[in-house]
Design an enzyme around this catalytic site. Sequence first.
Site, PDB file in Angstrom:
ATOM      1  N   ASP A 191       0.861  -1.183   0.000  1.00 57.17           N
ATOM      2  CA  ASP A 191       0.000   0.000   0.000  1.00 57.17           C
ATOM      3  C   ASP A 191       0.893   1.227   0.000  1.00 57.17           C
ATOM      4  OD1 ASP A 191      -2.517   1.478   0.323  1.00 57.17           O
ATOM      5  OD2 ASP A 191      -1.676   2.004   2.268  1.00 57.17           O
ATOM      6  N   GLU A 275      -1.462  -1.333  -6.051  1.00 58.16           N
ATOM      7  CA  GLU A 275      -2.691  -0.729  -6.504  1.00 58.16           C
ATOM      8  C   GLU A 275      -2.355   0.208  -7.666  1.00 58.16           C
ATOM      9  OE1 GLU A 275      -6.370   0.680  -3.671  1.00 58.16           O
ATOM     10  OE2 GLU A 275      -4.332   1.157  -3.141  1.00 58.16           O
ATOM     11  N   ASP A 356      -3.169   1.372   6.827  1.00 58.80           N
ATOM     12  CA  ASP A 356      -2.327   1.029   5.675  1.00 58.80           C
ATOM     13  C   ASP A 356      -2.036  -0.467   5.592  1.00 58.80           C
ATOM     14  OD1 ASP A 356      -2.271   3.723   5.097  1.00 58.80           O
ATOM     15  OD2 ASP A 356      -0.398   4.069   6.204  1.00 58.80           O
TER      16      ASP A 356
END
Length: 418
Positions: A191, A275, A356
């Site tokens: 992340d 991501e 996170d």
Amino acid sequence: MHLRYSYRLYPTAGQRQALARTFGCARVVYNDALAARKQARKDGLPYPRSADLQKLVITGAKRTAERAWLASVGVDPLIQSLRDLDTAYRNFFDSVSGKRAGRQVGLPRFKSKRDNRQSLRFTRNGFRIRGNGKLNLAKIGDVRVKWSRALPADPSSVTVVLDPSGRYHASFVVDVEPQHLAPLDTEVGIDLGLTTYAVLSDGTVIDNPRFLRKAEKKLKAAQRALSRKARGSKNRAKARRKVAKAHAKVADTRMDWAQKQTTRIIRETQAVYLEDLNVRGLARTRLAKSVHDAGWSTFRRLLEEKAARYGRHVGIIGRYEPTSQVCSTCGVLDGPKPLSVRTWTCGACGTCHDRDLNAARNILAAGRADRLNACGGPVRPGVAIPRRAHPVETGTHRNADRTGRKPRAAGAAGIPVL
Ligand SMILES: [Zn+2]
């Protein structure tokens, strides 16, 4: 697979002059060819072929009084300059037709003497590495190279780059075999954040280096000094060099840091999931400075390149996954959380989450699922597709803001719902 190896060059005063002349000639050839293509289009004539253009703007032009000086430099970089124009046009057409993914590429633009970065490419005929370690460039001479690491194979081309802070680099393209590392069974979701640079699903925290913020003070002082100098003066040129040097220092430190982080991750893990943040979308919001500072796209690119080289897998998960809203323990969608919420407790199962770390775990799960779907079976050690080395000159990236198009709406730009 093609890789780039870059080394610092130390040309003598005479060689710098010869390089400057060649930069100029390559630029003129590029601009002449671009003008000829634009004119042909205006006149409704067919798109001129590369061979004809070469005759027109190099061989033919050398015989004219206005362009006779083209004969004083090596022909190889001039031909490469035309190839760059071809690439720029191809990128533009592929982008228009949708063949090329990523952000839209605009029409090639004229090059200017005042462009920040000057470059020349030499193919196999145009350069040689001497026994004494010097780099011989046709019609330039034997240039001193700082060989900071060994070249793994014979290079197929070299690009000589002059950066705005006045440094010369030679960037070699080398064809190497991928060196697959022994497969591991570790997988990790990452992340990327702003408070910390990245949190890994195994709990590792990579702190934000914030090089730019720290160096900003120095940079600002240099920029203020520059703004006080009279236009066109020698002192202004000197001050501009200082600003460029301050920028270069930040960029180098950041790149070095990113290289180390990504190497470590690729060595220790078989599969990495990230991501797709659409950095461009985020950078238009008020988080802009932090996002650019973080250099996320570089981080991702380095991971992908190293994965291809060392036989690892990098998976990018869809940009609409609500990774910070779902509980990674029970899978319940807990609703949106403002950025200020660093920890939260799942309403369904009562697990207390670090924001996170929870997101990183969800990214890992989503990435695994994607990969299983794609493979249609058990997860195998990943073999990513090697990417081609980036050509140095690839035309003009169209800047959405400059074209006057309205910035896309938040959701459409892929700004994750935080
Ligand atoms: Zn839960």
